[in-house]
Write an enzyme that holds these catalytic residues in place. Sequence first.
Site, PDB file in Angstrom:
ATOM      1  N   THR A   1      40.622  34.866  36.114  1.00 47.93           N
ATOM      2  CA  THR A   1      39.806  35.968  35.603  1.00 47.93           C
ATOM      3  C   THR A   1      40.052  36.192  34.118  1.00 47.93           C
ATOM      4  O   THR A   1      39.107  36.274  33.320  1.00 47.93           O
ATOM      5  CB  THR A   1      40.103  37.256  36.391  1.00 47.93           C
ATOM      6  OG1 THR A   1      39.916  37.012  37.778  1.00 47.93           O
ATOM      7  CG2 THR A   1      39.179  38.383  35.942  1.00 47.93           C
TER       8      THR A   1
ATOM      9  N   TYR B   1      29.405  35.389  45.017  1.00 47.97           N
ATOM     10  CA  TYR B   1      27.980  35.700  45.119  1.00 47.97           C
ATOM     11  C   TYR B   1      27.578  35.982  46.566  1.00 47.97           C
ATOM     12  O   TYR B   1      27.338  37.116  46.915  1.00 47.97           O
ATOM     13  CB  TYR B   1      27.069  34.625  44.515  1.00 47.97           C
ATOM     14  CG  TYR B   1      25.615  35.097  44.471  1.00 47.97           C
ATOM     15  CD1 TYR B   1      25.205  35.997  43.492  1.00 47.97           C
ATOM     16  CD2 TYR B   1      24.691  34.706  45.436  1.00 47.97           C
ATOM     17  CE1 TYR B   1      23.909  36.473  43.462  1.00 47.97           C
ATOM     18  CE2 TYR B   1      23.392  35.179  45.418  1.00 47.97           C
ATOM     19  CZ  TYR B   1      23.005  36.064  44.427  1.00 47.97           C
ATOM     20  OH  TYR B   1      21.719  36.536  44.406  1.00 47.97           O
TER      21      TYR B   1
ATOM     22  N   LYS C   1      48.101  33.829  45.950  1.00 48.27           N
ATOM     23  CA  LYS C   1      48.077  34.863  44.913  1.00 48.27           C
ATOM     24  C   LYS C   1      47.246  36.007  45.464  1.00 48.27           C
ATOM     25  O   LYS C   1      46.061  35.847  45.755  1.00 48.27           O
ATOM     26  CB  LYS C   1      47.453  34.349  43.623  1.00 48.27           C
ATOM     27  CG  LYS C   1      47.328  35.447  42.562  1.00 48.27           C
ATOM     28  CD  LYS C   1      46.381  35.090  41.439  1.00 48.27           C
ATOM     29  CE  LYS C   1      46.219  36.302  40.523  1.00 48.27           C
ATOM     30  NZ  LYS C   1      45.181  36.102  39.495  1.00 48.27           N
TER      31      LYS C   1
END
Length: 303
Positions: free
Chosen positions: A47, A110, A163
């Site tokens: 990110t 999405y 993670k």
Amino acid sequence: MKLNLRGIIPPMVTPLTENGEIDDKGLKRLIEHLIDGGVHGIFLLGTNGEGPSLSYELRRELVYKACEIIDKRVPVLVSITDTVFDESVKMCRHSKQAGADAVVIAPPYYFPISEDEMKDYLQHMVGELSLPFVLYNMPSCTKLHLSIDFVKFAKDLGALGIKDSSGDLGYLHDLIFTFKDSSDFSVIAGTESFLSSTILHGGQGAIAGGANFFPKLFVDLYNASLNGDLLEIEQLNEKVDHIYETIYNVGRHSSRITKGTKCALSVLNICDDYMALPLRRFDMRERNKIEEYIRQFQSSLTC
């Protein structure tokens, strides 16, 4: 492959020029800054790395150049999460050729998918992978919060660890407890304020965005947590909390954490703060706030 997945693994930002190309000098300075700060690995195209906003060509270039500079000094993890299955596989192959050590896989974003669909997806993906993989739980971006049972399923498929960026401390503790006897599976916090709790409960580390600009702070907190030094943990956690109150709190939108991280690196003259669209770097008013916060932190970190 045996990979010692532990410690502080920054989700490295992607240094860009004004024209949207890789900033080669900034990339080298940033990597040396991280390694000099004692980090235990580097995570590319996450990110904070703006991975989904970069072209495939730019992603491949970043992975190749970063691996060349890092030169096996620390493990390199590469996010290959994509909306296109074949592109994830291609990125894994490229990452292996470039010299990366593992890839990181989150549910494709999405389309909202079920956990059963994600199981099928992951099973097909693992059959195509040329590198070990780490699971990535990021429900705010993927619409799917991976259950403990799913994580067990992924471990059985060969996952090296997970993670967790759910922001759910109870879930994180459940993960640690579930896999406490699995020495070959690492639980890594994606929420950096959870670092000390993760280690004290038996987890292995954190992918901490703030380690981009203050790597030593997070490495020191990791070490203090390993040693059970409660006084030092408290003092260092105060500094980490202050990052949330200052650098991560500039700007009005949720993108302010990624923007603030890149702006802090620019203020430190490590790399510029140009962003990939749709993000834009902070304006001068916001940058001035970051400059002031960095000055305050530099004074406190030397005390």
